[in-house]
Design an enzyme around this catalytic site. Structure first.
Site, PDB file in Angstrom:
ATOM      1  N   THR A  39     -13.194  16.206   5.080  1.00 52.24           N
ATOM      2  CA  THR A  39     -11.840  16.855   5.673  1.00 52.24           C
ATOM      3  C   THR A  39     -12.035  16.259   7.032  1.00 52.24           C
ATOM      4  O   THR A  39     -13.002  15.585   7.915  1.00 52.24           O
ATOM      5  CB  THR A  39     -12.446  18.500   6.075  1.00 52.24           C
ATOM      6  OG1 THR A  39     -13.589  18.537   6.482  1.00 52.24           O
ATOM      7  CG2 THR A  39     -12.248  18.954   4.660  1.00 52.24           C
ATOM      8  N   GLY A  42     -13.837  16.088  12.632  1.00 54.19           N
ATOM      9  CA  GLY A  42     -14.988  15.793  12.975  1.00 54.19           C
ATOM     10  C   GLY A  42     -16.184  17.081  13.348  1.00 54.19           C
ATOM     11  O   GLY A  42     -16.179  17.916  12.594  1.00 54.19           O
ATOM     12  N   GLY A 177     -31.697  25.235  27.074  1.00 56.80           N
ATOM     13  CA  GLY A 177     -30.769  26.357  27.669  1.00 56.80           C
ATOM     14  C   GLY A 177     -29.283  25.987  28.111  1.00 56.80           C
ATOM     15  O   GLY A 177     -28.665  26.183  29.221  1.00 56.80           O
ATOM     16  N   GLU A 199     -36.354  26.605  28.305  1.00 54.02           N
ATOM     17  CA  GLU A 199     -35.401  25.726  29.374  1.00 54.02           C
ATOM     18  C   GLU A 199     -36.463  24.953  30.087  1.00 54.02           C
ATOM     19  O   GLU A 199     -36.958  25.382  31.120  1.00 54.02           O
ATOM     20  CB  GLU A 199     -34.308  26.235  29.960  1.00 54.02           C
ATOM     21  CG  GLU A 199     -33.541  25.394  31.002  1.00 54.02           C
ATOM     22  CD  GLU A 199     -32.993  23.773  30.059  1.00 54.02           C
ATOM     23  OE1 GLU A 199     -33.376  23.114  30.789  1.00 54.02           O
ATOM     24  OE2 GLU A 199     -32.521  23.999  29.058  1.00 54.02           O
ATOM     25  N   GLY A 265     -29.502  18.858  23.428  1.00 55.76           N
ATOM     26  CA  GLY A 265     -28.534  17.733  23.932  1.00 55.76           C
ATOM     27  C   GLY A 265     -27.857  17.039  22.813  1.00 55.76           C
ATOM     28  O   GLY A 265     -28.394  17.138  21.532  1.00 55.76           O
ATOM     29  N   ARG A 266     -27.069  15.919  22.940  1.00 52.69           N
ATOM     30  CA  ARG A 266     -26.532  15.049  22.028  1.00 52.69           C
ATOM     31  C   ARG A 266     -26.660  13.512  22.256  1.00 52.69           C
ATOM     32  O   ARG A 266     -26.835  13.347  23.474  1.00 52.69           O
ATOM     33  CB  ARG A 266     -25.029  15.446  21.709  1.00 52.69           C
ATOM     34  CG  ARG A 266     -24.858  16.742  21.208  1.00 52.69           C
ATOM     35  CD  ARG A 266     -23.531  17.213  20.821  1.00 52.69           C
ATOM     36  NE  ARG A 266     -23.044  16.496  19.478  1.00 52.69           N
ATOM     37  CZ  ARG A 266     -23.306  16.770  18.101  1.00 52.69           C
ATOM     38  NH1 ARG A 266     -23.851  18.028  18.007  1.00 52.69           N
ATOM     39  NH2 ARG A 266     -22.723  15.922  17.161  1.00 52.69           N
ATOM     40  N   HIS A 438      -0.378  41.699  38.910  1.00 46.77           N
ATOM     41  CA  HIS A 438      -1.471  42.735  39.008  1.00 46.77           C
ATOM     42  C   HIS A 438      -1.321  43.698  38.111  1.00 46.77           C
ATOM     43  O   HIS A 438      -0.359  44.156  37.730  1.00 46.77           O
ATOM     44  CB  HIS A 438      -1.317  43.179  40.632  1.00 46.77           C
ATOM     45  CG  HIS A 438      -2.191  44.456  40.708  1.00 46.77           C
ATOM     46  ND1 HIS A 438      -3.554  44.113  40.993  1.00 46.77           N
ATOM     47  CD2 HIS A 438      -2.162  45.701  40.623  1.00 46.77           C
ATOM     48  CE1 HIS A 438      -4.165  45.482  41.092  1.00 46.77           C
ATOM     49  NE2 HIS A 438      -3.196  46.259  40.963  1.00 46.77           N
TER      50      HIS A 438
END
Length: 459
Positions: A39, A42, A177, A199, A265-266, A438
């Site tokens: 498909t 990504g 984190g 973290e 992370g990547r 508002h």
């Protein structure tokens, strides 16, 4: 073996790749779009942005149902049918991927299923099929980073596995984190897991405004999430009964868990396309350097999205895709802005763009700060919102906006006004004199500007 030729070929069908392919087709190019998946879309559409937001929506409903007890509206204990929730998530993904397939057909974009590697500056191999091309765009994205030395175990998940919703572990540990880790904590805590975040940095959401992060930190803890910052995981042990994380730092000790998410992370996928055969530089972090027009060292080869480095965000990739398509089609285009919004779709949402207060200070940029607490927002309180903040960083001389951070419900939607203001060079007076409806959360942006100008009457 037969050879094929492409006028314009895009490697990767994520948000950047398909946007590039479709834009090039609209500009009259004959486009080939290559991706190994069954498909289009990504990581973002299939196993990232979209499925995570579906699960975050479910988490939001579960939290709100609980919180409505304070309003005198009580529901029975929620029961989550994981199979049905999983099917709903997958149905949303399928609807969007099918839509992309239809868009490709209508634009006469040829979709080739396979993995492409360069064999020369104007040639590719796609699963054994030789191709030549006039222009190529590398849009192969990134992959989750795996921490070295960790054991192989089905209970150790990356972000993709976490979104599969295999089960709801009694105790879930999340190492990292950042935005992805925080979003997964939000989902699984709502579904019933006891969640612990570890973290390494001194705050969650590293790089975001510290004052806003403190609000998010407190909100997550109120949802039952345990957070250890300034802490490193030094060992992971597996046993039939569960997993044990050994930690050191601000928290030193062991964390027992039934499952662990690695969310640190990547890494860019630049090393996977045989770029060296095309004479293209790839850094030791898998990044392919490009200029503002997304051009590599080769005039006929461009790169976009995560493979070009941080920030690794779908909306940046999309804009780069448009730029690459336009430049290769003879138009002047560039992504010459660093105003790339970041959003953590947590509860509350955290969103920012431009300079944070600490970044302005570190860079020696003259600045002032104006903010408005959401505790004084009628719309926020009447909608069941908790603590929140709108914070503007501005130049004291010109009073132009330099950065904005918002934390609270729908902060990601509200940030767009601030990004537009910065792109257009708007001043605080421009923002304050723009009439905001508002009661709305967008008023908090106008109120922050009024506060800096000394005209605020709502505090």
């Amino acid at each position: 073996m037969t050879k094929r030729h492409a006028d314009f070929i895009v490697l990767g069908a994520g948000p950047g790749g398909y946007a590039c392919a479709f834009r090039a087709a609209d500009l009259g190019r004959k486009v080939v779009l290559v991706d190994p998946r069954a498909t289009l879309g990504g990581v973002c559409l299939n196993e990232g942005c979209i499925p995570s937001k579906a699960l975050l929506h479910a988490a939001e409903i579960l939290r709100e149902a609980q919180e409505m007890g304070d309003w005198g509206i009580r529901f029975g204990k929620a029961k989550v049918a994981l199979e049905a929730l999983r099917a709903k998530k997958e149905g949303i993904v399928a609807k969007l991927t099918d839509g992309l397939t239809g868009l490709a057909k209508r634009r006469k974009v040829e979709v080739v299923r396979g993995t492409a590697r360069f064999t020369a500056p104007d040639r590719l191999d796609i699963d054994g099929q030789a191709w030549s091309f006039d222009h190529a765009v590398i849009a192969v994205g990134s992959a989750p980073v795996r921490l070295p030395g960790w054991p192989e175990d089905d209970r150790i998940w990356d972000s993709t596995a976490a979104l599969e919703l295999r089960d709801v572990p009694e105790h879930l540990a999340i190492v990292g984190g950042g935005i992805i880790g925080l979003e997964m904590a939000t989902v699984y805590a709502a579904l019933g897991s006891r969640v612990t975040i570890v973290e390494f940095m001194d705050q969650i959401a590293p790089g975001a405004d510290a004052e806003a992060v403190r609000i998010l930190h407190a909100a997550l803890e109120a949802q039952g999430v345990t957070i250890h910052t300034g802490t490193r995981t030094i060992a992971v042990a597996t046993a039939k009964s569960g997993l044990t994380l050994t930690c050191e730092g601000a928290f030193t000790g062991e964390i027992k868990a039934d499952a662990v998410i690695q969310s640190v992370g990547r890494r860019a996928n630049g090393s996977l396309v045989g770029a060296e055969a095309a004479g293209i530089e790839v850094t030791d972090r898998g990044i392919i350097p490009v200029d503002a027009s997304c051009r590599t060292a080769r005039e006929n080869i461009f790169a976009i999205g995560d493979v070009t480095g941080n920030p690794m965000l779908a909306h940046r990739a999309t804009h780069q895709g448009h730029v690459a398509a336009e430049v290769t089609s003879g138009h002047a285009a560039a992504l010459d802005t660093d105003l790339i919004p970041s959003v953590a779709y947590t509860a509350p949402e955290l969103a920012w763009a431009g300079l944070t207060q600490s970044q302005a200070k570190e860079r020696g940029i003259a600045h002032k700060v104006a903010s408005f607490p959401w505790a004084a927002s009628g719309r926020n309180l009447s909608s069941g919102g908790g603590e929140g903040l709108t914070k503007l960083v501005y130049c004291p001389e010109t009073r132009r906006l330099l950065g904005a951070t918002l934390i609270g419900r729908n902060a990601g939607e509200l940030l767009a006004e601030c990004v537009l203001a910065m792109e257009m060079g708007a001043t605080l007076k421009d923002i304050a004199l723009s009439v905001h409806a508002h009661p709305t959360l967008s008023e908090t942006i106008g109120f922050s500007a009024e506060r800096a100008l000394g005209t605020l009457t709502d505090l």
